[in-house]
Design a protein around this motif. Structure first.
Motif, mmCIF file in Angstrom:
data_model
loop_
_atom_site.group_PDB
_atom_site.id
_atom_site.type_symbol
_atom_site.label_atom_id
_atom_site.label_comp_id
_atom_site.label_asym_id
_atom_site.label_seq_id
_atom_site.Cartn_x
_atom_site.Cartn_y
_atom_site.Cartn_z
ATOM 1 N N LEU A 144 1.972 -9.443 1.752
ATOM 2 C CA LEU A 144 1.282 -8.318 2.385
ATOM 3 C C LEU A 144 2.148 -7.058 2.338
ATOM 4 C CD1 LEU A 144 -0.391 -9.955 5.525
ATOM 5 C CD2 LEU A 144 -1.506 -9.179 3.431
ATOM 6 N N ASP A 145 3.456 -7.240 2.495
ATOM 7 C CA ASP A 145 4.365 -6.089 2.421
ATOM 8 C C ASP A 145 4.266 -5.377 1.078
ATOM 9 O OD1 ASP A 145 5.306 -6.528 4.972
ATOM 10 O OD2 ASP A 145 7.039 -7.704 4.318
ATOM 11 N N LEU A 146 4.071 -6.142 0.015
ATOM 12 C CA LEU A 146 3.994 -5.530 -1.314
ATOM 13 C C LEU A 146 2.781 -4.616 -1.459
ATOM 14 C CD1 LEU A 146 4.998 -8.461 -3.712
ATOM 15 C CD2 LEU A 146 6.442 -6.658 -2.776
ATOM 16 N N LEU A 147 1.776 -4.815 -0.605
ATOM 17 C CA LEU A 147 0.567 -3.997 -0.701
ATOM 18 C C LEU A 147 0.715 -2.631 -0.038
ATOM 19 C CD1 LEU A 147 -2.128 -6.700 0.188
ATOM 20 C CD2 LEU A 147 -1.578 -5.836 -2.091
ATOM 21 N N THR A 148 1.659 -2.479 0.864
ATOM 22 C CA THR A 148 1.713 -1.276 1.699
ATOM 23 C C THR A 148 1.873 0.038 0.920
ATOM 24 O OG1 THR A 148 4.078 -1.706 2.074
ATOM 25 C CG2 THR A 148 2.527 -2.482 3.743
ATOM 26 N N PRO A 149 2.655 0.112 -0.170
ATOM 27 C CA PRO A 149 2.791 1.418 -0.836
ATOM 28 C C PRO A 149 1.486 1.940 -1.428
ATOM 29 C CG PRO A 149 4.559 -0.065 -1.508
ATOM 30 C CD PRO A 149 3.554 -0.890 -0.782
ATOM 31 N N ALA A 150 0.563 1.047 -1.774
ATOM 32 C CA ALA A 150 -0.647 1.475 -2.481
ATOM 33 C C ALA A 150 -1.819 1.745 -1.550
ATOM 34 C CB ALA A 150 -1.044 0.404 -3.499
ATOM 35 N N LEU A 151 -1.647 1.594 -0.241
ATOM 36 C CA LEU A 151 -2.773 1.695 0.684
ATOM 37 C C LEU A 151 -2.751 3.014 1.455
ATOM 38 C CD1 LEU A 151 -2.737 -1.925 2.166
ATOM 39 C CD2 LEU A 151 -4.263 -1.026 0.401
ATOM 40 N N PRO A 152 -3.938 3.523 1.820
ATOM 41 C CA PRO A 152 -3.993 4.676 2.723
ATOM 42 C C PRO A 152 -3.582 4.283 4.140
ATOM 43 C CG PRO A 152 -6.199 3.905 2.185
ATOM 44 C CD PRO A 152 -5.259 3.139 1.312
ATOM 45 N N TYR A 153 -3.572 5.264 5.032
ATOM 46 C CA TYR A 153 -2.919 5.076 6.334
ATOM 47 C C TYR A 153 -3.500 3.916 7.140
ATOM 48 C CZ TYR A 153 -0.835 6.177 10.839
ATOM 49 O OH TYR A 153 -0.139 6.102 12.010
ATOM 50 N N PHE A 154 -4.805 3.916 7.397
ATOM 51 C CA PHE A 154 -5.361 2.907 8.297
ATOM 52 C C PHE A 154 -5.368 1.500 7.692
ATOM 53 C CE2 PHE A 154 -7.048 6.776 10.309
ATOM 54 C CZ PHE A 154 -6.632 6.537 11.609
ATOM 55 N N PRO A 155 -5.743 1.316 6.419
ATOM 56 C CA PRO A 155 -5.557 -0.023 5.833
ATOM 57 C C PRO A 155 -4.094 -0.458 5.837
ATOM 58 C CG PRO A 155 -7.061 1.263 4.497
ATOM 59 C CD PRO A 155 -6.479 2.209 5.501
ATOM 60 N N LYS A 156 -3.208 0.508 5.625
ATOM 61 C CA LYS A 156 -1.776 0.194 5.667
ATOM 62 C C LYS A 156 -1.375 -0.297 7.055
ATOM 63 C CE LYS A 156 0.790 3.141 3.673
ATOM 64 N NZ LYS A 156 1.512 4.393 3.354
ATOM 65 N N LEU A 157 -1.941 0.339 8.088
ATOM 66 C CA LEU A 157 -1.663 -0.088 9.456
ATOM 67 C C LEU A 157 -2.099 -1.532 9.669
ATOM 68 C CD1 LEU A 157 -0.850 0.470 12.394
ATOM 69 C CD2 LEU A 157 -3.153 1.401 12.765
ATOM 70 N N GLY A 158 -3.288 -1.873 9.167
ATOM 71 C CA GLY A 158 -3.767 -3.247 9.312
ATOM 72 C C GLY A 158 -2.885 -4.249 8.597
ATOM 73 N N VAL A 159 -2.415 -3.889 7.403
ATOM 74 C CA VAL A 159 -1.553 -4.795 6.642
ATOM 75 C C VAL A 159 -0.207 -4.969 7.338
ATOM 76 C CG1 VAL A 159 -0.241 -5.013 4.497
ATOM 77 C CG2 VAL A 159 -2.663 -4.406 4.424
ATOM 78 N N ILE A 160 0.356 -3.880 7.848
ATOM 79 C CA ILE A 160 1.646 -3.967 8.540
ATOM 80 C C ILE A 160 1.527 -4.825 9.794
ATOM 81 C CG2 ILE A 160 3.321 -2.617 9.869
ATOM 82 C CD1 ILE A 160 3.045 -0.406 7.813
ATOM 83 N N VAL A 161 0.432 -4.652 10.523
ATOM 84 C CA VAL A 161 0.214 -5.462 11.722
ATOM 85 C C VAL A 161 0.065 -6.938 11.352
ATOM 86 C CG1 VAL A 161 -1.434 -5.964 13.560
ATOM 87 C CG2 VAL A 161 -0.751 -3.607 13.117
ATOM 88 N N ALA A 162 -0.733 -7.219 10.313
ATOM 89 C CA ALA A 162 -0.937 -8.611 9.897
ATOM 90 C C ALA A 162 0.375 -9.248 9.451
ATOM 91 C CB ALA A 162 -1.965 -8.670 8.770
ATOM 92 N N ALA A 163 1.177 -8.500 8.693
ATOM 93 C CA ALA A 163 2.467 -9.033 8.249
ATOM 94 C C ALA A 163 3.393 -9.285 9.436
ATOM 95 C CB ALA A 163 3.121 -8.065 7.267
#
Length: 449
Positions: A144-163
């Motif tokens: 999930l961390d690998l996805l964070t650079p390619a995501l906009p702010y709110f999806p990135k927030l969801g991924v960071i929380v899930a990770a």
């Protein structure tokens, strides 16, 4: 006449030799230890190998290898997180990155509390499962961390929380299961020292992993290569962790190990050792309460619960049968080739091992019992689900002689609940003993709907 006196360690190795033991002429000769061996001793418990179980070294070897792979992959994942938070990007807001971090940490800590509350009781009986599951959580978080650079702010927030949540679950499961495994390895009351030496081992492995990982991070920039490398590292990480937990020969009887042992006794009248059961034990599948009949035609699940769980549960379409013994209430529900069993232990019943033995024995004979109908089967034939208390006592004595720890309750994965019974039950019916073996029904009572 001169004589020699020796200082020896718990392993029986001579560490010092004394000649002419008179106080005036005493001479001591310390035993020289090769430098490589001395360094190795710094990372092993004192008195090794006699102070730990035989499975300690294989487990620690594979555990060190998986930690090495995880150290490298964590650096790649951390770099992706920093990129996602805006490090190196002048247009990124430090405040926004801080909010992402705070939100992720807050929710992950709440997840830690909830997971520990909900699953804490189950981790020790199923420590091998949760030790492996912890690394699945960890690797999932890194992907999930690998996805964070390619995501906009709110999806990135969801991924960071899930990770963050996955890492919290990993921390609880890994720390609790490691504590249980360490208690298993320690043989001479050396649990604290064993944990200290394990910390030393992890420190060295982490340092080596960071050194190699630093080179990897500098050399690997392409996103596709990073994803491919992460998959390889995750595969190595999980494979080594799986081999590590497969090496462990637990001496306590959880539900899966007890089922394996009792089935072997029912089928071949043999008692398996912890080493033999470790070879048959499943880490992820076919455990934690799964039972089956002799032919495998009927499969189901058994669990411990409350009196209400046994008497108040009525799933639609299932045939139901209740029975009571001096130590527990049991409910059996079946439909087609599936069945469920629930056991509520009575106050003062002691270990649940006897009840689990009966549950396994019941399920083993369901090929005939369920085809006949449980009520007619138990009314007209000898209840095959029971053996005499003397027979069970003999089985348990043989288990103890084979190296099993029967004093540890590893069968209940939730808070142990007991049923207090006041007065007599008017709806309990005595079942007539079999003429062939009256001892099989001694002290047993069965209740019908």
């Amino acid at each position: 006449m001169s004589k020699s006196i020796y200082d020896i360690n718990p392993a029986g190795d001579i560490i010092c030799t004394y000649t002419d033991p008179d106080r005036e002429t005493l001479r001591s000769t310390p035993t020289s230890v090769p430098p490589a061996k001395a360094i190795l001793y710094a990372f092993l418990p004192a008195g090794y190998p006699h102070s730990v179980t035989i499975d300690y070294l294989p487990y620690q070897t594979y555990d060190s290898l998986q930690a090495f792979a995880s150290s490298i992959s964590s650096l790649l994942a951390n770099r992706a997180v920093l990129e996602g938070l805006g490090v190196g990007d002048s247009s990124s807001s430090p405040t926004g990155a801080l909010i992402l971090k705070i939100t992720g940490d807050t929710i992950s800590r709440i997840a830690t509390i909830l997971f520990a509350h909900r699953m804490g009781q189950a981790i020790e009986p199923e420590c091998k499962f949760y030790r492996f599951l912890a690394d699945i959580f960890n690797d999932s978080a890194q992907f999930l961390d690998l996805l964070t650079p390619a995501l906009p702010y709110f999806p990135k927030l969801g991924v960071i929380v899930a990770a963050g949540v996955l890492r919290s679950l990993c921390g609880v499961a890994a720390n609790a299961s490691k504590a249980s495994l360490s208690a298993h390895f320690a043989l001479t009351g050396n649990l604290a020292e064993l944990n200290a030496k394990e910390a030393s081992q992890e420190t060295v492995v982490s340092l080596l992993g960071m050194l190699v990982g630093s080179l990897v991070v500098r050399m690997v920039e392409d996103k596709q290569v990073v994803w491919g490398l992460m998959m390889v590292l995750a595969a190595v990480h999980l494979a080594m962790n799986y081999r590590a937990v497969r090496c462990v020969q637990m001496r306590s009887l959880n539900r899966q190990r007890a089922t394996i042992v009792f089935r072997e006794w029912l089928e071949h009248n043999a008692i398996l050792t912890p080493e033999q059961v470790a070879l048959r034990e499943s880490i992820l599948r076919q455990g934690r309460g799964n039972l089956a009949s002799k032919t495998g035609e009927y499969t189901g699940f058994c669990e411990f619960g409350t009196y209400g769980d046994v008497m108040g549960w009525s799933p639609r379409g299932y045939h139901r049968y209740d029975l009571e013994t001096g130590g527990y209430f049991m409910g059996i529900w079946h439909r087609a080739g599936n069945f469920y069993m629930r056991v509520a232990l009575k106050e003062g019943a002691g270990s649940p091992l006897s009840a689990w033995f009966d549950a396994v024995h019941h399920a083993y004979h369901f090929d005939s019992a369920l085809k006949d109908g449980l009520q007619s089967h138990y009314e007209n034939e000898m209840p095959l689900g029971y053996v005499s208390e003397d027979q069970k006592r003999g089985v348990f004595e043989a288990l103890a002689a084979a190296g099993w720890d029967l004093a540890s309750n590893q069968l209940e994965t939730r808070l142990p609940i007991r049923v207090r019974v006041d007065g007599k039950r008017g709806d309990v019916k005595k079942v007539a003993p079999s003429e062939k073996d009256p001892a099989l029904l001694l002290g047993q009572e069965v209740k019908h709907d």
